[in-house]
Motif scaffolding. Sequence first.
Motif, PDB file in Angstrom:
ATOM      1  N   ALA A 143       5.213  27.730  93.752  1.00  0.00           N
ATOM      2  CA  ALA A 143       5.854  28.756  92.925  1.00  0.00           C
ATOM      3  C   ALA A 143       5.036  29.001  91.659  1.00  0.00           C
ATOM      4  O   ALA A 143       4.825  30.157  91.260  1.00  0.00           O
ATOM      5  N   ARG A 144       4.573  27.938  91.038  1.00  0.00           N
ATOM      6  CA  ARG A 144       3.752  28.093  89.834  1.00  0.00           C
ATOM      7  C   ARG A 144       2.434  28.792  90.158  1.00  0.00           C
ATOM      8  O   ARG A 144       1.974  29.642  89.387  1.00  0.00           O
ATOM      9  N   LEU A 145       1.833  28.454  91.275  1.00  0.00           N
ATOM     10  CA  LEU A 145       0.584  29.087  91.694  1.00  0.00           C
ATOM     11  C   LEU A 145       0.779  30.581  91.933  1.00  0.00           C
ATOM     12  O   LEU A 145      -0.074  31.387  91.578  1.00  0.00           O
ATOM     13  N   ARG A 146       1.914  30.943  92.487  1.00  0.00           N
ATOM     14  CA  ARG A 146       2.179  32.366  92.754  1.00  0.00           C
ATOM     15  C   ARG A 146       2.363  33.165  91.466  1.00  0.00           C
ATOM     16  O   ARG A 146       1.962  34.313  91.396  1.00  0.00           O
ATOM     17  N   THR A 147       2.973  32.557  90.469  1.00  0.00           N
ATOM     18  CA  THR A 147       3.188  33.284  89.219  1.00  0.00           C
ATOM     19  C   THR A 147       1.992  33.192  88.286  1.00  0.00           C
ATOM     20  O   THR A 147       1.802  34.061  87.444  1.00  0.00           O
ATOM     21  N   SER A 148       1.201  32.137  88.450  1.00  0.00           N
ATOM     22  CA  SER A 148       0.013  31.926  87.617  1.00  0.00           C
ATOM     23  C   SER A 148      -1.137  31.475  88.506  1.00  0.00           C
ATOM     24  O   SER A 148      -1.410  30.271  88.613  1.00  0.00           O
ATOM     25  N   PRO A 149      -1.834  32.416  89.142  1.00  0.00           N
ATOM     26  CA  PRO A 149      -2.918  32.033  90.057  1.00  0.00           C
ATOM     27  C   PRO A 149      -3.985  31.143  89.424  1.00  0.00           C
ATOM     28  O   PRO A 149      -4.635  30.364  90.132  1.00  0.00           O
TER      29      PRO A 149
ATOM     30  N   GLY B 259      -3.703  31.453 106.246  1.00  0.00           N
ATOM     31  CA  GLY B 259      -3.022  31.677 104.985  1.00  0.00           C
ATOM     32  C   GLY B 259      -3.301  33.017 104.346  1.00  0.00           C
ATOM     33  O   GLY B 259      -4.056  33.830 104.850  1.00  0.00           O
ATOM     34  N   VAL B 260      -2.667  33.205 103.218  1.00  0.00           N
ATOM     35  CA  VAL B 260      -2.728  34.447 102.443  1.00  0.00           C
ATOM     36  C   VAL B 260      -3.461  34.156 101.140  1.00  0.00           C
ATOM     37  O   VAL B 260      -3.183  33.152 100.476  1.00  0.00           O
ATOM     38  N   GLY B 261      -4.380  35.028 100.784  1.00  0.00           N
ATOM     39  CA  GLY B 261      -5.178  34.845  99.579  1.00  0.00           C
ATOM     40  C   GLY B 261      -4.335  34.799  98.318  1.00  0.00           C
ATOM     41  O   GLY B 261      -3.335  35.494  98.200  1.00  0.00           O
ATOM     42  N   VAL B 262      -4.775  33.970  97.383  1.00  0.00           N
ATOM     43  CA  VAL B 262      -4.117  33.861  96.089  1.00  0.00           C
ATOM     44  C   VAL B 262      -5.180  33.628  95.022  1.00  0.00           C
ATOM     45  O   VAL B 262      -6.099  32.843  95.211  1.00  0.00           O
ATOM     46  N   GLY B 263      -5.060  34.333  93.935  1.00  0.00           N
ATOM     47  CA  GLY B 263      -5.957  34.108  92.807  1.00  0.00           C
ATOM     48  C   GLY B 263      -7.324  34.733  92.978  1.00  0.00           C
ATOM     49  O   GLY B 263      -7.554  35.570  93.843  1.00  0.00           O
ATOM     50  N   GLU B 264      -8.220  34.269  92.120  1.00  0.00           N
ATOM     51  CA  GLU B 264      -9.577  34.806  92.068  1.00  0.00           C
ATOM     52  C   GLU B 264     -10.466  34.171  93.127  1.00  0.00           C
ATOM     53  O   GLU B 264     -10.117  33.166  93.731  1.00  0.00           O
ATOM     54  N   ASP B 265     -11.633  34.737  93.261  1.00  0.00           N
ATOM     55  CA  ASP B 265     -12.644  34.220  94.168  1.00  0.00           C
ATOM     56  C   ASP B 265     -13.032  32.805  93.740  1.00  0.00           C
ATOM     57  O   ASP B 265     -13.348  32.563  92.574  1.00  0.00           O
ATOM     58  N   THR B 266     -13.001  31.864  94.675  1.00  0.00           N
ATOM     59  CA  THR B 266     -13.361  30.474  94.367  1.00  0.00           C
ATOM     60  C   THR B 266     -14.805  30.167  94.768  1.00  0.00           C
ATOM     61  O   THR B 266     -15.215  29.018  94.749  1.00  0.00           O
ATOM     62  N   GLY B 267     -15.532  31.184  95.128  1.00  0.00           N
ATOM     63  CA  GLY B 267     -16.916  31.010  95.540  1.00  0.00           C
ATOM     64  C   GLY B 267     -17.199  31.787  96.806  1.00  0.00           C
ATOM     65  O   GLY B 267     -18.213  32.446  96.945  1.00  0.00           O
ATOM     66  N   TYR B 268     -16.265  31.722  97.755  1.00  0.00           N
ATOM     67  CA  TYR B 268     -16.390  32.434  99.030  1.00  0.00           C
ATOM     68  C   TYR B 268     -15.047  33.059  99.372  1.00  0.00           C
ATOM     69  O   TYR B 268     -14.489  32.838 100.431  1.00  0.00           O
TER      70      TYR B 268
END
Length: 160
Positions: free
Chosen positions: A16-22, A70-79
Motif C-alpha cells: 500500500a505504501r509503495l502504491r501511494t509513494s513509488p 506483475g504490473v509496473g510501479v515507480g520509476e525505471d530501476t535500470g531496465y
Amino acid sequence: MGMIWEGRAVSAAELARLRTSPEYLWQLRESGGEPPAVVDLDKAWHALHWLLAGDDAPTDDVLADAIMGGVGVGEDTGYGPARVLEADRVAEVAAALAPIDVPWLRARYDPQRLSEAEIYPDIWDEDDVFEEYLAFHFTLLKALYAHAAERRCAVVQAIT
C-alpha cells in the motif's frame, strides 16, 4: 555489472505504501534482507525464465510471472520499472513452482538452444554452469515464492 534480478516479498502494508509513494521502492531496496524474503538471482534470471516459461520474453503463463510478471510501479530501476505481483498471483506461482525440481529444470537445459535464443548472459557452454549457477538460483527463486505465499505477501521484482 549487467542486468541483475531482485525479488522481494512485501506485506500488504508495504505494498500500500509503495502504491501511494513509488519512491518507497528505494527504501525497501536499501533496507536489505535475506533469503527467502529477498532474493538476488544475479544474471541467472533470463535463463531461469526461459527454462520455466519456454520463452525469452514475458508470457501469460503462470511460471513466466515468477520472473517477468506483475504490473509496473515507480520509476525505471535500470531496465524498466519494478513490477508488483499481487499476493493471489504469488500463491499461484508458488503452487506452479512447487512440483518443479532441479532434475526437471535440468532436463530442459540445453546450452546450445540457450545461446541460439540469445539468453542473457551467454555463458551456457561453460562447465558446471547449470549445477553451480542455475540450480542454486532456482532454489532461491522457489523459496522466495513459497515464503511469500505462506505469508500472503506480494512480490516486487526489479531488474537493475
